[in-house]
Design a protein around this motif. Structure first.
Motif, short mmCIF file in Angstrom:
data_model
loop_
_atom_site.label_atom_id
_atom_site.label_comp_id
_atom_site.label_asym_id
_atom_site.label_seq_id
_atom_site.Cartn_x
_atom_site.Cartn_y
_atom_site.Cartn_z
N ASP A 86 0.77 -1.24 0.00
CA ASP A 86 0.00 0.00 0.00
C ASP A 86 0.81 1.29 0.00
O ASP A 86 0.30 2.34 0.43
CB ASP A 86 -0.94 0.01 1.22
N ASN A 87 2.04 1.30 -0.49
CA ASN A 87 2.80 2.55 -0.50
C ASN A 87 3.88 2.52 -1.58
O ASN A 87 4.28 1.45 -2.06
CB ASN A 87 3.46 2.79 0.86
N VAL A 88 4.34 3.71 -1.94
CA VAL A 88 5.53 3.86 -2.78
C VAL A 88 6.41 4.93 -2.12
O VAL A 88 5.94 5.75 -1.34
CB VAL A 88 5.21 4.27 -4.23
N TRP A 89 7.71 4.91 -2.50
CA TRP A 89 8.68 5.81 -1.89
C TRP A 89 9.32 6.74 -2.91
O TRP A 89 9.61 6.33 -4.03
CB TRP A 89 9.82 5.00 -1.25
N SER A 90 9.56 7.98 -2.48
CA SER A 90 10.42 8.88 -3.24
C SER A 90 11.85 8.82 -2.73
O SER A 90 12.73 9.51 -3.27
CB SER A 90 9.90 10.32 -3.14
N LEU A 91 12.11 8.02 -1.70
CA LEU A 91 13.44 7.89 -1.11
C LEU A 91 14.40 7.18 -2.05
O LEU A 91 14.09 6.10 -2.55
CB LEU A 91 13.34 7.13 0.21
N PHE A 92 15.56 7.76 -2.28
CA PHE A 92 16.66 7.10 -2.98
C PHE A 92 17.49 6.38 -1.93
O PHE A 92 17.48 5.17 -1.82
CB PHE A 92 17.52 8.12 -3.71
N TYR A 93 18.24 7.14 -1.16
CA TYR A 93 19.04 6.64 -0.05
C TYR A 93 19.21 7.79 0.92
O TYR A 93 19.06 8.97 0.56
CB TYR A 93 20.40 6.12 -0.53
N VAL A 94 19.50 7.46 2.18
CA VAL A 94 19.51 8.49 3.22
C VAL A 94 20.54 9.58 2.93
O VAL A 94 20.32 10.75 3.24
CB VAL A 94 19.75 7.82 4.59
N GLY A 95 21.66 9.21 2.33
CA GLY A 95 22.70 10.19 2.03
C GLY A 95 22.29 11.29 1.07
O GLY A 95 23.02 12.28 0.91
N LYS A 96 21.14 11.15 0.42
CA LYS A 96 20.65 12.21 -0.47
C LYS A 96 20.55 13.55 0.26
O LYS A 96 20.80 14.61 -0.31
CB LYS A 96 19.28 11.84 -1.04
N GLU A 97 20.17 13.50 1.53
CA GLU A 97 20.04 14.74 2.30
C GLU A 97 21.41 15.41 2.48
O GLU A 97 21.53 16.64 2.43
CB GLU A 97 19.39 14.45 3.64
N ALA A 98 22.43 14.59 2.71
CA ALA A 98 23.77 15.15 2.81
C ALA A 98 24.21 15.79 1.50
O ALA A 98 24.89 16.83 1.49
CB ALA A 98 24.76 14.07 3.22
N GLU A 99 23.81 15.19 0.37
CA GLU A 99 24.15 15.77 -0.94
C GLU A 99 23.52 17.14 -1.12
O GLU A 99 24.11 18.03 -1.75
CB GLU A 99 23.70 14.82 -2.06
N LEU A 100 22.33 17.34 -0.58
CA LEU A 100 21.67 18.64 -0.67
C LEU A 100 22.44 19.71 0.09
O LEU A 100 22.28 20.91 -0.18
CB LEU A 100 20.24 18.55 -0.14
N LEU A 101 23.27 19.29 1.03
CA LEU A 101 24.06 20.23 1.83
C LEU A 101 25.54 20.21 1.46
O LEU A 101 26.37 20.75 2.19
CB LEU A 101 23.87 19.92 3.31
N GLY A 102 25.87 19.57 0.33
CA GLY A 102 27.23 19.68 -0.18
C GLY A 102 28.06 18.42 -0.20
O GLY A 102 29.23 18.47 -0.61
N CYS A 103 27.52 17.28 0.22
CA CYS A 103 28.27 16.02 0.16
C CYS A 103 28.65 15.73 -1.30
O CYS A 103 27.79 15.74 -2.18
CB CYS A 103 27.44 14.88 0.73
#
Length: 341
Positions: free
Chosen positions: A61-78
């Protein structure tokens, strides 16, 4: 019922055909498309197609837009993510190398305008076009208390949190909370229905009750209260958190709680109360070694503990890449069968 109708009715205490079932198959989309994980996560269209195929294949009953948790770090310069052949990607380059980097860290005004968000936005666009209004589209957001672990590593974050300069700790948390709110706004605008608020520090697993009350709760309020919690699911990274549910409910008003696999399901549901929804979660790592009979027995135990009275969902954590398809089908089949009303 459509999955979204089923979820909405369950949350509101209305009759449904069965309990909602969430199954978090992320890396498996790459296998379904015959790609390496690095190829798969390079494009939002790949992730969307993988999620759509997984949901249609298994019927949950669900789908995800999540790639991997590190995506958030990439948004801040990883600048570097480490890809494995058969497991989730991890952060390789930490944005914060020393305390001076905390002062230099800048939170973008518009997360949606960042090049690093473009593929996530494309994934959400496709999911919204294909199943919007029918299947809940989930987004994963890391709480301000937990995000520093992705930016500087868990060891350095624990050192700063517990013994470092308080003014630098609070400066970093302020920036992480601002980033959380702006990221949540971007996901909501792009079409996410459910925001999974991931915060292991929102339990007493990493910090004791004293620090939870003095630090975790106030920063959760800063993260969540300005923009509301109607679409928020409380999740502590699979850590048990029954002992804090009442405080979180009273202070933040969150209605949905994604319990840890070690939490007592019936007790968790009692603590959530009659206006919210508890999610009983299987320890999916054990699916690697459990027999199908053991899997079905565990699903039955969880469902029978939470199903009476409704307002209950069955879910998984992050399903390991190596779980055989037959065991996934056994788990879901049992959840569908025992979850019928």
């Amino acid at each position: 019922m459509t999955p979204l109708q089923r979820l909405t009715a369950t949350l509101n205490g209305e009759p449904t055909d069965r309990i909602p079932v969430f199954c978090n198959l992320l890396d498996q989309g790459a296998q379904e498309l015959g790609m390496s994980l690095e190829q798969y996560y390079a494009k939002g269209a790949n992730v969307a197609e993988g999620q759509l195929r997984m949901q249609r294949k298994y019927g949950y009953d669900n789908v995800w837009s999540l790639f991997y948790v590190g995506k958030e770090a990439e948004l801040l310069g990883c600048r570097k993510i480490l890809f494995a052949e058969d497991g989730p990607p991890n952060v390789e380059h930490f944005v914060i190398q020393d305390y001076g980097d905390i002062e230099r860290l800048e939170v973008p005004d518009d997360i949606a305008a960042l090049p690093a968000f473009a593929e996530t936005a494309e994934c959400l666009r496709i999911l919204r076009a294909e199943v919007g209004g029918k299947v809940p589209i989930c987004a994963y957001l890391t709480a301000s208390m937990t995000l520093p672990a992705l930016l500087m590593g868990m060891d350095k974050w624990m050192e700063l949190l517990l013994t470092g300069p308080v003014e630098l700790r609070d400066l970093l948390l302020e920036k992480c909370s601002l980033f959380f709110r702006r990221q949540a706004a971007a996901y909501r605008a792009a079409g996410a229905d459910v925001l999974l608020y991931s915060n292991p520090f929102g339990s007493t697993y990493f910090v004791g009750m004293k620090r939870f009350q003095a630090l975790s709760l106030p920063w959760m309020e800063k993260d969540l209260l300005p923009d509301g919690v109607d679409d928020v699911v409380y999740y502590c990274g699979s850590a048990p958190f029954n002992n804090v549910i009442e405080q979180v409910r009273e202070r933040l008003g969150i209605r949905v709680y994604y319990l840890g696999p070690e939490d007592d399901v019936a007790e968790g549901k009692r603590l959530v109360g009659g206006q919210g929804m508890a999610c009983g979660v299987i320890n999916d790592i054990k699916l690697l070694r459990w027999s199908t009979d053991e899997i079905c027995a565990e699903v039955r135990r969880i469902v029978e503990a939470g199903k009476p009275g409704g307002r209950f969902l069955f879910g998984t954590v992050v399903m390991p890449y190596a779980i055989p398809e037959g065991k996934i089908r056994a788990m879901l089949g049992a959840a569908f069968e025992y979850g019928k009303f």
